[in-house]
Design a protein around this motif. Structure first.
Motif, short mmCIF file in Angstrom:
data_model
loop_
_atom_site.label_atom_id
_atom_site.label_comp_id
_atom_site.label_asym_id
_atom_site.label_seq_id
_atom_site.Cartn_x
_atom_site.Cartn_y
_atom_site.Cartn_z
N ASP A 76 -5.18 -7.26 1.66
CA ASP A 76 -5.71 -7.71 0.74
C ASP A 76 -6.90 -8.37 1.00
N SER B 211 -10.58 -4.35 -4.04
CA SER B 211 -10.77 -4.83 -5.37
C SER B 211 -12.07 -4.47 -5.91
N GLN C 5 -4.93 -3.10 -10.85
CA GLN C 5 -4.34 -4.08 -9.83
C GLN C 5 -3.78 -5.25 -10.71
N ALA D 162 -3.84 1.63 -8.46
CA ALA D 162 -4.12 0.36 -7.68
C ALA D 162 -2.74 -0.47 -7.93
N LEU D 163 -1.98 -0.57 -6.86
CA LEU D 163 -0.61 -1.23 -6.92
C LEU D 163 0.09 -0.70 -7.97
N ARG E 205 3.82 -2.32 -8.06
CA ARG E 205 3.85 -3.63 -8.31
C ARG E 205 4.93 -4.15 -9.32
N SER F 283 -2.60 0.40 -2.07
CA SER F 283 -1.27 -0.31 -2.26
C SER F 283 -1.26 -1.21 -0.92
#
Length: 512
Positions: free
Chosen positions: A292, A297, A339, A427-428, A431, A459
């Protein structure tokens, strides 16, 4: 047997909906006790009852053997119970110290004494190896560090019993390892912990016992050392779950998404994406692996029009979409599972049905000549809610805010896949989802690929990237380090690339 917490026969209702039905959970002193269940099974509700945010309709709570009524979080704090919430309760432009003392500010002669508080916070931080700077602003620190601030907040208030609600949902693999070490240290210091999680690997690694709840009812409690992930998964969802994604070989066709020499800056004007090149073809899933904060992002926001592009080009099926407004990019054929589902995915105070038509409310058949057809809205919403097993209290009229995190996610994924985009950016996507829901979502992504669509998966879960992707592009410091094929690489090799190290014998995964 000495229990520090006993929740006996707890019942919690919301109108006609029973979220917890006769659930029992007993926490021993000095143990890490996992609370496991599907999305919407009632785990967070049960813990919100323990923390005083909800009042139960039935049952009994005992703390250290004494019956108690926990009418609000202040009573919980006084009883030595602290909670680290899934969505952090922090004021972004306050410092760490200001956030920690908020609501219980120490004063000297009527003036807030933040210097003494910062000193105490620093001591606690060192004692528990949290490494938090008391004077840092929340907006300037990582998600993992923000979580440590939440932990410090509970310790500052003298918590002996800590509740962690989905603590690893937003963390990188390294931060997860660090959190596990912190938990073990807290236990060593005599604390007791309840951890809500879907992640079976973490349960096996860190917990002593597991209580499983399914659809609001207790299934039972097992000793972690006497069970395994398959058994836990079956207890949780009530059926056998496959951990391995089954898929045919990809049939990649022409390039759908083409990114050339892309530069994107953050809000301070610092380059976060630096000359990035990437291609995603129709009929393939390209996974982006990386720690991350390496430009993921900013890259997603640039593709979807949420952030301006400094230089470079983004084309979709041959059409230049660089710098277009989000609606134009959506109309060009991009679906986006964001995300941050709260910031970019939902209007939390809208009903979930209205959220499902956020991208299409101005188009037929949802509206005609500027007039919404609510019958059609509800019809579409009901179909997606049913197809994606979105657990709601009042169907499509349930406020998005009232859904569990996992059910919010399933609604967003249903909305985006249902629009049948040319390129789906995920995106993710899993989660905060349980193993049953993860299996379902992975199949939806593969279905999109098999229909000849392009899928870009971002991810932090390495096993997800390895399992679902056809090619893996590794991002480091805003650039693609390399592109590899999952079958030709290992998690260790990916980890090295993610840390910025070139491999001697990296297997190329085709053009990018």
């Amino acid at each position: 047997m000495e229990y520090v917490i006993e929740m006996l026969g707890i019942r919690k209702e919301f109108g006609n909906f029973v979220a917890n039905n006769n659930i029992t959970l007993q926490l021993k002193k000095g143990e890490i006790h996992a609370l496991l269940g599907e999305n919407g099974a009632g785990k967070s509700t049960l813990m919100n009852v323990l923390f005083g945010l909800y009042q139960p309709e039935g049952g009994l709570i005992k703390v250290r053997g004494k019956s108690v009524k926990i009418t609000d979080p202040n009573v919980a704090n006084d009883l030595g119970i602290g909670m680290v919430h899934q969505h952090f309760m922090l004021v972004e432009n306050f410092t760490v110290t200001e956030n920690i003392i908020l609501g219980s500010e120490p004063t000297k002669l009527g003036v807030v004494n933040s210097k003494d508080a910062a000193k105490k916070i620093k001591e606690l931080s060192e004692r528990y190896h949290l490494d938090v700077d008391p004077y840092a602003k929340i907006e300037d620190i990582s998600v993992g560090m923000q979580q440590r601030v939440e932990i410090l907040k509970t310790l500052y208030r003298g918590a002996e019993i800590l509740i962690f609600d989905e603590p690893t949902a937003s963390l990188t693999p390294q931060e997860i390892d660090e959190l596990m070490s912190i938990m073990r240290l807290l236990i060593k210091e005599g604390k007791s912990i309840i951890i809500i999680t879907h992640k079976l690997k973490e349960i096996m690694e860190v917990s002593d016992r597991v209580t499983i709840i399914r659809k609001g009812e207790g299934v039972g409690t097992v000793v972690t050392a006497e069970t395994n992930p398959n058994q836990l998964a079956e207890l949780m969802v009530g059926r056998q779950v496959s951990f391995k994604t089954v898929k045919k070989d990809p049939q990649p066709r022409e390039v759908s998404l083409n990114i050339e020499n892309l530069f994107v800056t953050d809000y301070r004007g610092v380059d976060k994406v630096k000359g990035l090149n990437l291609q995603v073809r129709k009929g393939e899933i390209v996974g982006i692996a990386g720690i991350d904060g390496n430009g993921q992002s900013e890259l997603i926001e640039a593709i979807t029009g949420l952030r301006g592009v400094k230089s470079g080009t983004i084309t979709l099926n041959g059409k230049n979409i660089t710098g277009l407004k989000p609606r134009k990019i959506t109309e060009a054929g991009i679906g986006h599972i964001p995300q941050d589902r709260h910031k970019h995915g939902l209007v939390l105070d809208f009903p979930i049905g209205h959220n499902i038509v956020l991208q299409t409310y101005y188009q037929e058949p949802v509206s005609k000549n500027g007039v919404m057809n609510y019958k059609k809205v509800n019809e579409i919403a009901r179909r997606i809610i049913e197809e994606y097993d979105v657990r709601t209290g009042q169907g499509e009229m349930t406020p998005a805010r009232a859904l569990s995190g996992g059910n919010q996610q399933k609604a967003i994924i249903g909305r985006e896949v249902d629009r049948d985009p040319e390129l789906l950016i995920a995106a993710l996507p899993t989660r905060g989802l349980d193993v049953g829901a993860i299996e379902f979502i992975h199949q939806r992504l593969i279905e999109q690929r098999d229909k000849g669509k392009a899928v870009l998966l971002i991810s932090f879960e390495l096993d997800e990237v390895m399992n679902v992707s056809d090619r893996i592009a590794v991002i480091y410091d805003g650039m693609i380090m390399d592109t590899v094929l999952p079958k030709d690489t290992t998690e260790q090799e990916l980890g090295l690339l993610m840390a910025g190290e070139q491999l001697q014998q990296t297997k190329k995964g085709g053009n990018d």
